[in-house]
Scaffold this motif. Sequence first.
Motif, short mmCIF file in Angstrom:
data_model
loop_
_atom_site.label_atom_id
_atom_site.label_comp_id
_atom_site.label_asym_id
_atom_site.label_seq_id
_atom_site.Cartn_x
_atom_site.Cartn_y
_atom_site.Cartn_z
N UNK A 1 5.78 9.77 -8.92
CA UNK A 1 4.61 9.97 -8.07
C UNK A 1 4.91 9.47 -6.67
N UNK A 2 4.52 10.27 -5.66
CA UNK A 2 4.75 9.90 -4.26
C UNK A 2 3.47 10.12 -3.48
N UNK A 3 3.07 9.11 -2.72
CA UNK A 3 1.96 9.22 -1.78
C UNK A 3 2.50 8.87 -0.41
N UNK A 4 2.29 9.77 0.56
CA UNK A 4 2.76 9.54 1.92
C UNK A 4 1.54 9.38 2.82
N UNK A 5 1.44 8.20 3.42
CA UNK A 5 0.39 7.93 4.41
C UNK A 5 1.01 7.81 5.80
N UNK B 1 -4.16 12.16 4.81
CA UNK B 1 -4.57 12.71 6.11
C UNK B 1 -3.76 12.15 7.27
N UNK B 2 -3.18 10.97 7.10
CA UNK B 2 -2.39 10.34 8.16
C UNK B 2 -0.90 10.64 8.05
N UNK B 3 -0.50 11.41 7.05
CA UNK B 3 0.92 11.68 6.79
C UNK B 3 1.52 12.59 7.86
N UNK B 4 2.79 12.29 8.17
CA UNK B 4 3.61 13.17 8.99
C UNK B 4 4.85 13.45 8.15
N UNK B 5 4.96 14.68 7.66
CA UNK B 5 6.04 15.04 6.74
C UNK B 5 6.84 16.21 7.30
N UNK C 1 -3.97 16.42 2.10
CA UNK C 1 -5.29 16.10 2.64
C UNK C 1 -5.45 16.67 4.04
N UNK C 2 -6.70 17.00 4.39
CA UNK C 2 -7.02 17.53 5.70
C UNK C 2 -6.56 16.55 6.77
#
Length: 127
Positions: free
Chosen positions: A74-78, A94-98, A110-111
């Motif tokens: 599981x990966x969550x990118x903030x 919503x704050x992710x930059x990928x 997320x939006x």
Amino acid sequence: MFSKPTTEGLTPASSFSKEPRQRRSLLHDGIVIQGDWQSDGTVEFGGRIKGDLTVDVLVVTGTGNVDGNVRARSVTVEGYLNGTIAAVDVILASTAVFTGEIVAERIRIDFGANVEGLLKATAKDTA
């Protein structure tokens, strides 16, 4: 003056689970890693890494900056992640930059997330 110590209300050690607790690593925003990182537990990463991460559960916090490839359940990118993600579940907050490529069974974006790259959802058939 001092009350006598009591064991009343304490649970005996034999009633605790024999399973070890899952490992948890917290790497704050001052951490800088040059190289690969591996863990069999949960990693909350708020620092900077130039290298690959292989973990069970990864949370790249808002201050996190990963430049490398990630393999995890599981990966969550903030924060910021540039590289590939191979996982079962991926969440781009919503704050992710990928920037890069994601291959996962389930992907949630997320939006407001900034995403540039290739996404491949490989959900298993439920039939």
